[in-house]
Write an enzyme that holds these catalytic residues in place. Sequence first.
Site, short mmCIF file in Angstrom:
data_model
loop_
_atom_site.label_atom_id
_atom_site.label_comp_id
_atom_site.label_asym_id
_atom_site.label_seq_id
_atom_site.Cartn_x
_atom_site.Cartn_y
_atom_site.Cartn_z
N ASN A 7 0.86 -1.17 0.00
CA ASN A 7 0.00 0.00 0.00
C ASN A 7 0.90 1.23 0.00
O ASN A 7 1.48 1.59 1.02
CB ASN A 7 -0.87 -0.07 1.27
CG ASN A 7 -1.83 1.08 1.38
OD1 ASN A 7 -1.74 2.05 0.63
ND2 ASN A 7 -2.75 0.97 2.32
N ARG A 95 -2.65 -1.82 -3.49
CA ARG A 95 -3.78 -0.90 -3.33
C ARG A 95 -3.58 0.23 -4.34
O ARG A 95 -2.54 0.90 -4.33
CB ARG A 95 -3.80 -0.33 -1.92
CG ARG A 95 -4.84 0.75 -1.78
CD ARG A 95 -4.87 1.29 -0.37
NE ARG A 95 -5.87 2.33 -0.26
CZ ARG A 95 -5.64 3.54 0.23
NH1 ARG A 95 -4.45 3.87 0.67
NH2 ARG A 95 -6.61 4.42 0.30
N HIS A 184 -12.11 4.62 -0.10
CA HIS A 184 -12.23 3.66 1.01
C HIS A 184 -13.10 2.46 0.63
O HIS A 184 -13.65 1.80 1.50
CB HIS A 184 -12.89 4.31 2.26
CG HIS A 184 -12.04 5.34 2.94
ND1 HIS A 184 -12.59 6.45 3.54
CD2 HIS A 184 -10.71 5.43 3.13
CE1 HIS A 184 -11.63 7.20 4.06
NE2 HIS A 184 -10.48 6.59 3.82
N ARG A 245 -9.07 17.54 6.60
CA ARG A 245 -9.88 17.91 5.42
C ARG A 245 -11.23 18.45 5.86
O ARG A 245 -11.84 17.92 6.80
CB ARG A 245 -10.09 16.71 4.51
CG ARG A 245 -8.87 16.38 3.69
CD ARG A 245 -9.08 15.10 2.89
NE ARG A 245 -8.10 14.12 3.27
CZ ARG A 245 -8.22 12.81 3.09
NH1 ARG A 245 -9.30 12.33 2.50
NH2 ARG A 245 -7.28 11.99 3.47
N GLU A 388 -7.93 -3.61 5.49
CA GLU A 388 -7.82 -3.40 4.04
C GLU A 388 -6.78 -4.33 3.42
O GLU A 388 -6.98 -4.84 2.32
CB GLU A 388 -7.48 -1.93 3.74
CG GLU A 388 -8.69 -1.03 3.93
CD GLU A 388 -8.35 0.44 4.02
OE1 GLU A 388 -7.80 0.85 5.06
OE2 GLU A 388 -8.65 1.18 3.08
#
Length: 403
Positions: A7, A95, A184, A245, A388
């Site tokens: 990843n 990923r 996601h 964010r 993940e």
Amino acid sequence: MKLLVINTGSSSIKYKLFEMEEKKVMSAGLVEKIGEEQSRIKHQRFLSDGKVEEKTEDLAIKDHRVGLEMVGNLLQDEQLGVIKDPNEIKAVGHRVVHGGSRFSEAVIINAEVKDAIHSLVTLAPLHNPPNLEGIAVAEEVFPQAKQVAVFDTAFHQSMPDYAFLYAIPKKYYQEHRIRVYGMHGTSHQYVAHQAAIHLGVLPHKLNAVSIHLGNGCSMTAIKNGKSVDTSMGLSPLPGLIMGTRSGDIDPAIIFYMGNKLNMSFEEIDRELNKQSGLKGVAGENDMRTIIERVEEGDQEASLALEMYAYRIRKYIGAYLAIAGPLDALIFTAGVGENSTVVREKACQGLEHLGIILNRAKNFQRQKGIQEIQDEVSTVKILVVPTDEELSIAEQTYQLVTSE
Ligand code: ADP
């Protein structure tokens, strides 16, 4: 089969080596601050008795290539290695953040797939380039392995057009591919599947709202096992309030910043992506610190927490309208799995919608999937740990073994 999951972030590489048939994680690690003067590499080897051996080294790692080569060497290290030869790795799952409209599931990487990922760089300038670099280096370091791309956007490709289109002139979609893609996806898909198994619901019949609260935060409405709407958009900026964010804002704020405050697009971008969210409101992006400050009576931190939870509640209401009646409301990722106070505040006032949290159960943390709803709640409220890397490993394994 030994299978490596990689990843790559803009300045980091996370990796995990699985022995798939034995369902075991053999090794894992993290390369951080790539490109900075002092980078760090942490490598772990998991022993069969549950013990972990590890080493951390601080040194300069100039780019992803050097970092990944070091990972290759550490996996073969005399003391902390788990393989003798790179060719023992039969598959590498990557990923990849943006798969555009092209990829709705994992694919084996070939030249054409790499071109497609490259063509999506304009939509994910910070993410797709390091993902491509990771693929290029992995092809060299593990030349015998099948390389597989698992896309963060793939799960959301089932969204209907009335949900994924923006109401702006259609040329922006037709010519520039501007639409909602969502992120996601691997996490939302994984926790929804785990929830379905836990509840004894067929995965393709599950109605759920999944709430992924990490550094980035997003929610997904899942109807009959499919993503039908999600809170991130063209980019990972909209939707929930995140660590740094802003989440949803009036887009006219951007014109104001540009026209009235003479800020450049670059400055505005930085402000909304790196200086906003919890950090913008309370000067701090880490939820643990926010909660500590709330407990000390800090007003700014309390406001940030209220705003964060309020936004989640608003989205729960919206997603109930499109995915309900729900089997489950799912909390996951760093904040979702660990913060009792965020879960409590996010469910506050939703009793009339059948979402009733049990305070005592919410406080008892146990390993694995946990039900935290009250007996009279019509919706199950679940804490489901996301993984993940495991999801990427499973999708990769399925692809390479079914070829
Ligand atoms: P990433 O999106 O980088 O994968 P994580 O899923 O690890 O991030 O989530 C990181 C967030 O989880 C941070 O804001 C961190 O403060 C928060 N977090 C981790 N543990 C706790 C905890 N016990 N209570 C509250 N927040 C936590």
